[in-house]
Design an enzyme around this catalytic site. Structure first.
Site, PDB file in Angstrom:
ATOM      1  N   ARG A  38     -70.554  57.624  24.095  1.00  0.00           N
ATOM      2  CA  ARG A  38     -69.140  57.975  24.259  1.00  0.00           C
ATOM      3  C   ARG A  38     -68.258  56.769  23.942  1.00  0.00           C
ATOM      4  O   ARG A  38     -68.628  55.630  24.203  1.00  0.00           O
ATOM      5  CB  ARG A  38     -68.891  58.441  25.701  1.00  0.00           C
ATOM      6  N   ASN A  48     -70.990  50.591  22.884  1.00  0.00           N
ATOM      7  CA  ASN A  48     -72.105  51.120  22.102  1.00  0.00           C
ATOM      8  C   ASN A  48     -72.188  50.582  20.680  1.00  0.00           C
ATOM      9  O   ASN A  48     -73.244  50.684  20.050  1.00  0.00           O
ATOM     10  CB  ASN A  48     -72.036  52.647  22.075  1.00  0.00           C
ATOM     11  N   SER A 106     -67.892  63.588  33.082  1.00  0.00           N
ATOM     12  CA  SER A 106     -68.978  64.323  32.420  1.00  0.00           C
ATOM     13  C   SER A 106     -70.310  63.610  32.634  1.00  0.00           C
ATOM     14  O   SER A 106     -70.399  62.386  32.537  1.00  0.00           O
ATOM     15  CB  SER A 106     -68.705  64.447  30.920  1.00  0.00           C
ATOM     16  N   ARG A 187     -96.383  40.650  55.740  1.00  0.00           N
ATOM     17  CA  ARG A 187     -95.657  40.565  54.471  1.00  0.00           C
ATOM     18  C   ARG A 187     -96.634  40.267  53.331  1.00  0.00           C
ATOM     19  O   ARG A 187     -97.297  39.224  53.333  1.00  0.00           O
ATOM     20  CB  ARG A 187     -94.606  39.464  54.577  1.00  0.00           C
TER      21      ARG A 187
END
Length: 430
Positions: A38, A48, A106, A187
């Site tokens: 997008r 992107n 979205s 641990r």
């Protein structure tokens, strides 16, 4: 049968939904890669297509998907024209997503379902995250076989983490936190604990039937485990320098091996210089060069890479001759057909395209940029050149682009040499 992951271990299966589909149901499936990109990224604007180690971010995953040879089609779903142009230039098809699935609210699944409904020929979709630049073709090849050969309905990538988790408590409260995955009284050491599997977000394979149900993980599902060095995700600017270093070391740079580069062909105008010719008061023509670029050429020559300078503009010939003498490099000029001339040089030098690096800057360089094993352009090159290169320099022409490209060539050569040495190690000796 349990699935095999990248580390050679067995992946656990989950049949809880009972929706397993036999791989024999259909002899041939249409498998598509889908990269969501997008334009309205909030963390990093146009993230992107931002350059990462000389390649647009989505370029890394497109290249891995295309070179895996397991997809019938590779798509980028976007709402932005510039992202679409980059996607096409790197070999993907473009799905123009609707405004309804391009909002901040979205979800990825909304967009994937839209794609699925508009492409009925697709049987399996692999949602590849654009922010996973260390993805390699082998990851996708091995993962898709879990569907095509072992009958899984969905496969997703994970990474093994060794983090101790604690229950969150309200700030200012008097509640005591509690461990969620360890016993403080016992641990464990890292080597005594197998860790936990966490999604790394690199990819999600799912059959169309699951996607139509609103699921990316369902039916007979399994995971594909990736090593930590390949599990890179980029969300904010602070991640970028870290990711860049990781990509330079662990990223996928294509099928051609960079260590075979024997020759660099470099344009003078528009690469070594900024393309400008200055005229003094006495009428003398001059150009300026960056000393870093001269050092970069010297670095390549020291490592056995021959450098040849190219100049196609007659007005700059005399200046180019002086520059070639200063650089100690041969010069080719007055080329009516640059590609033909370059191929003549390759015959003389007994070289193949995979052994050639090419630094160009204009339309006349496009064919050479496409064919060269390693190609680059300065950041201020015209769009026609930017869309056909394998590497885009951060620096402009005449301002360090040649030095940067030289360092990139040597870095990839070092990376490949290191990998070759690792491959020679006999693992059975340990």
């Amino acid at each position: 049968m349990d699935a095999v992951n990248e580390n050679g271990k067995r992946a656990m299966k989950d049949d809880s939904h009972g929706n397993s589909t036999s791989p024999k149901r259909r002899k041939s499936r249409h498998i598509s890669a889908l990269i969501l990109a997008r334009g309205g990224s909030k963390g990093i604007p146009l993230k992107n297509i931002k350059m990462l180690a000389g390649v647009p971010l989505i370029g890394w995953v497109i290249r891995a998907a295309v070179d895996s040879n397991v997809f019938n089609s590779v798509w980028v779903s976007t709402d932005h024209e510039e992202i679409a142009k980059v996607a096409l230039a790197w070999g993907a098809k473009v799905h123009k997503r609707s405004p309804e699935v391009s909002q901040d609210s979205s979800s990825s699944l909304d967009t994937i379902r839209e794609f699925s409904r508009q492409h009925r020929e697709v049987d399996v979709i692999c949602n590849i995250q654009a922010t996973s630049p260390c993805l390699h073709p082998k990851h996708l090849t091995e993962a898709v076989e879990l569907i095509t050969k072992q009958g899984y309905d969905s496969v997703f990538s994970v990474v093994r983490r060794h983090n101790f988790r604690w229950k969150e408590v309200e700030k200012g409260g008097d509640c005591s936190t509690e461990p969620m995955n360890l016993n403080p009284a016992c641990r464990p050491r890292r080597q005594d604990w197998s860790g936990e599997l966490c999604e790394n977000g690199s990819f999600y394979f799912a059959k169309k039937e699951l996607i139509e149900q609103g699921l990316l993980q369902g039916g007979k599902k399994t995971y594909y485990e990736m090593k930590p060095e390949y599990s890179v995700d980029i969300d904010v600017d602070i991640d970028w320098p870290v990711a860049e270093q990781r990509v330079l070391r662990f990223g996928y740079f294509g099928k051609d091996k960079p260590e075979v580069v024997r020759l660099l062909l470099c344009n003078v105008s528009g690469c070594l210089t900024d393309g400008q010719i200055y005229t003094s008061a006495s009428g003398e023509e001059m150009v300026s060069i960056n000393i870093r670029d001269q050092i970069g050429i010297s670095m390549l020559k020291k490592e056995g890479v021959k450098v040849i300078l190219l100049e196609t503009y007659p007005i700059a010939k005399a200046l180019a001759v002086r520059l070639s003498e200063r650089m100690g490099c041969p010069l080719l000029h007055h080329m009516d057909d640059k590609l033909k001339e370059v191929e003549r040089i390759m015959v003389e030098e007994k070289l193949e395209w995979k052994e050639v690096a090419y630094l160009g800057n204009d339309e006349a360089d496009v064919k050479c940029l496409e064919l060269a094993g390693l190609s680059g352009v300065p950041v201020d090159a015209p769009t026609v050149a930017l869309n056909h290169t394998k590497y885009t320099c951060h620096n402009a022409a005449g301002h360090g682009a040649v030095r940067e490209f030289a360092e990139h060539i040597l870095l990839l050569k070092k990376k490949a040499k290191s990998q070759m040495e690792q491959d020679r190690i006999c693992r059975d000796a340990f």
